[in-house]
Design an enzyme around this catalytic site. Structure first.
Site, mmCIF file in Angstrom:
data_model
loop_
_atom_site.group_PDB
_atom_site.id
_atom_site.type_symbol
_atom_site.label_atom_id
_atom_site.label_comp_id
_atom_site.label_asym_id
_atom_site.label_seq_id
_atom_site.Cartn_x
_atom_site.Cartn_y
_atom_site.Cartn_z
ATOM 1 N N HIS A 87 3.403 6.365 -7.105
ATOM 2 C CA HIS A 87 2.617 7.484 -7.623
ATOM 3 C C HIS A 87 3.483 8.741 -7.704
ATOM 4 O O HIS A 87 3.283 9.598 -8.578
ATOM 5 C CB HIS A 87 1.406 7.721 -6.717
ATOM 6 C CG HIS A 87 0.232 8.322 -7.412
ATOM 7 N ND1 HIS A 87 -1.021 8.376 -6.855
ATOM 8 C CD2 HIS A 87 0.104 8.920 -8.624
ATOM 9 C CE1 HIS A 87 -1.859 8.962 -7.683
ATOM 10 N NE2 HIS A 87 -1.202 9.310 -8.761
ATOM 11 N N HIS A 99 1.976 4.498 -2.940
ATOM 12 C CA HIS A 99 2.116 5.956 -2.875
ATOM 13 C C HIS A 99 3.479 6.401 -3.408
ATOM 14 O O HIS A 99 3.588 7.412 -4.113
ATOM 15 C CB HIS A 99 1.964 6.435 -1.430
ATOM 16 C CG HIS A 99 0.567 6.391 -0.903
ATOM 17 N ND1 HIS A 99 -0.491 6.985 -1.552
ATOM 18 C CD2 HIS A 99 0.058 5.834 0.228
ATOM 19 C CE1 HIS A 99 -1.599 6.798 -0.842
ATOM 20 N NE2 HIS A 99 -1.289 6.095 0.232
ATOM 21 N N HIS A 126 0.832 -1.204 0.000
ATOM 22 C CA HIS A 126 0.000 0.000 0.000
ATOM 23 C C HIS A 126 0.868 1.256 0.000
ATOM 24 O O HIS A 126 0.692 2.154 -0.839
ATOM 25 C CB HIS A 126 -0.924 -0.001 1.219
ATOM 26 C CG HIS A 126 -1.751 1.238 1.340
ATOM 27 N ND1 HIS A 126 -3.064 1.304 0.934
ATOM 28 C CD2 HIS A 126 -1.448 2.487 1.797
ATOM 29 C CE1 HIS A 126 -3.528 2.522 1.134
ATOM 30 N NE2 HIS A 126 -2.560 3.261 1.666
ATOM 31 N N GLU A 127 1.788 1.323 0.942
ATOM 32 C CA GLU A 127 2.614 2.529 1.040
ATOM 33 C C GLU A 127 3.554 2.662 -0.155
ATOM 34 O O GLU A 127 3.834 3.773 -0.612
ATOM 35 C CB GLU A 127 3.398 2.526 2.354
ATOM 36 C CG GLU A 127 2.524 2.551 3.606
ATOM 37 C CD GLU A 127 1.572 3.745 3.669
ATOM 38 O OE1 GLU A 127 1.825 4.757 2.978
ATOM 39 O OE2 GLU A 127 0.573 3.669 4.405
#
Length: 525
Positions: free
Chosen positions: A330, A327, A323-324
């Protein structure tokens, strides 16, 4: 809407004060050095690896902090209910009473911002910049979630109460699940129904190997290469990676992408700071260190900060890692012309979607099969284990999303036209949930999200999850489909906020966004 000079000056003062208060709020949690002592008997049920790691006092008692590697295994595995209650209570109050005062001031200042702009509430001020556009859209969405999740939460709690009755000998009507019980009995039920023991899974997921696996999966999916580089670092545990395009990759419509120099010159960089230490940020998060600007040749850099066990991860932690890192990607795969559009500078209620989508790679045979090349002597992960992991993850969705619904509703209440005092609002709202409010607890003093950038935006976790599950559908049966992965990189990750999120998502999907998969998911069926 522009403000006249006097109001503009007041807005500047409020903004500076909000920054100070947000920093103080986080610092009060981060620098809370409280230690709790538990006897060895109170630690019955904890894995030996945990017992070997934690320090002892002169009397032989176990000494623990509020760090995740201390707290999470304890609350999930300690058989002594009173010990769990004591640790949970202290952890829930770790923000200290001062943070309640800080949050009350933050809420009042945000309402003043709304007044300066002559809008009814801070929620109106925030949401007009998001995908939802209005608080009314948020509230309708939360009502839809409540209609699905309420029965799912009661069903989950009923199953946990039956297990508690079985394990304690209490009549089922007296075996009420308390807040310090939920994680413990959920793990026991996972073991009983699905033969899943989160702590035992650490041997399947050695931490260094999981990082190598994550980079391997990412390289294949998005056409990348990661190389460790020597740069100044703030701690010996931290590593830095240069990010390159793999040979032949053309990940953007910009002319410079895919050129020979783009394969020998880094397109960005990543810091990885994975392990706990005193004074460090206590959670898992990703931050943009430097945003991209194709106009000026500025390369993006992001940092991933976690507090993982050095030896191995639970499956939940593997999901957190991905999940992290979503980021991070992104940020470093962004290729926007202007810095203002770079990376995660998208609408707040979209920013979690790419990361939530990436969690799924922790639970698919196609991606986990690549782990064998990285784990050495660790046990093999077969299809049976993957299916049991997926089934066990479905159980408890009612409890999980019931909590998310409460957080989002509380956030919107504090951003409403008549916010009220934070602890009063929280105790009333939590008191109306199936597990109720525990007198003396001060959870709002630990809610860093709404003390910082997620105010009037916490609903975005669920809103973005709906988008994430819809984006995932584009991969079909093969989650390692690199053609789709590179389309996703080009059409979503590289674009930052150059266009509205809805426009980019629907262009990628070639249809309007749908929420059907999300509502099936939160129902836990």
């Amino acid at each position: 809407m522009s403000l006249p000079p006097a109001k503009r000056e007041r807005f500047r003062e409020i903004s500076e004060r909000l920054t100070e208060l947000g920093q103080e709020f986080a610092k009060n949690i981060r620098e809370n050095t409280t230690r709790l002592q538990f006897t060895v008997e109170e630690c019955d049920g904890l894995p030996q690896s945990w017992l070997d790691r934690v320090p002892r006092d002169d009397d032989g008692n176990v000494v623990v902090s509020f760090d995740y590697p201390d707290y999470v295994p304890f609350i999930m595995n300690a058989r002594n209910e009173e010990a769990r209650r004591r640790y949970w209570f202290a952890y829930t109050n770790r923000g200290t009473p001062r943070n309640l005062e800080v949050l009350d001031e933050i809420v009042a200042l945000r309402k003043e911002i709304a007044d300066l702009y002559e809008v009814p509430s801070f929620a109106h001020y925030v949401t007009k910049r998001n995908m939802v556009e209005t608080p009314e859209t948020v509230n309708r969405f939360l009502t839809e979630v409540r209609n699905v999740v309420t029965q799912a939460e009661l069903r989950d709690l009923g199953a946990l109460a039956e297990l508690k009755a079985e394990m304690t000998g209490l009549p089922v009507e007296q075996a009420r699940i308390q807040r310090w019980d939920a994680a413990f009995y959920r793990e026991r039920l996972r073991e009983q129904r699905y033969a899943i023991d989160q702590e035992a899974l650490r041997k399947y997921f050695p931490t260094p190997a999981m990082v190598a696996w994550m980079l391997d999966v990412t390289s294949r999916l998005y056409g990348l290469r990661f190389e460790r580089a020597t740069v100044p670092l703030w701690h010996e545990d931290v590593i830095y990676l240069d990010v390159f395009n793999a040979g032949g990759v053309r990940a953007s419509s910009r002319a410079s992408e895919g050129a020979p120099e783009a394969r020998t010159t880094p397109i960005g960089g990543i810091y990885l700071d994975l392990y706990p230490r005193d004074g460090k940020y206590k959670h898992a998060a990703a931050w943009p260190v430097r945003g991209v600007s194709a106009r000026t040749g500025r390369k993006p850099i992001s940092a991933l900060v976690t507090n993982f066990n050095r030896e191995g991860l639970t499956h939940d932690e593997v999901e957190t890692l991905l999940h992290e890192f979503g980021h991070v990607l992104h940020g470093v795969l962004s290729n926007t012309y202007y810095l203002a559009h770079s990376g995660t500078s998208v609408e707040r209620d979209f920013v979690e979607a790419p990361s939530q989508m990436y969690e799924e790679w922790a639970s698919r045979v196609e991606s986990l099969a690549l782990l064998r090349t990285h784990v050495g002597d660790a046990p093999a992960i077969d299809e049976s284990l993957v299916q049991r992991l997926r089934a066990s993850n479905k159980f408890g969705a009612g409890v999980d999303y019931g909590r998310q619904l409460l957080y989002a509703s509380f956030d919107m209440a504090l951003a409403s036209e008549n916010p009220g005092r934070t602890l009063d609002v929280w105790s009333l709202m939590e008191g109306a949930t199936p597990m109720g409010y525990v007198d003396g607890t001060q959870f709002p003093g630990t809610f860093e999200h709404i003390a910082s950038g997620y105010a009037a935006g916490y609903y975005g976790y669920m809103w973005a999850k709906a988008i994430a599950l819809d984006l995932l559908s584009a991969f079909g049966a093969d989650i390692m489909n690199d053609e789709v992965g590179r389309r996703f990189r080009t059409m979503i990750l590289s674009r930052g906020s150059e266009e509205p999120a809805r426009v980019m998502v629907e262009r990628f999907l070639e249809r309007p966004v749908a929420s059907d998969a999300f509502f099936v998911h939160i129902g836990g069926e």
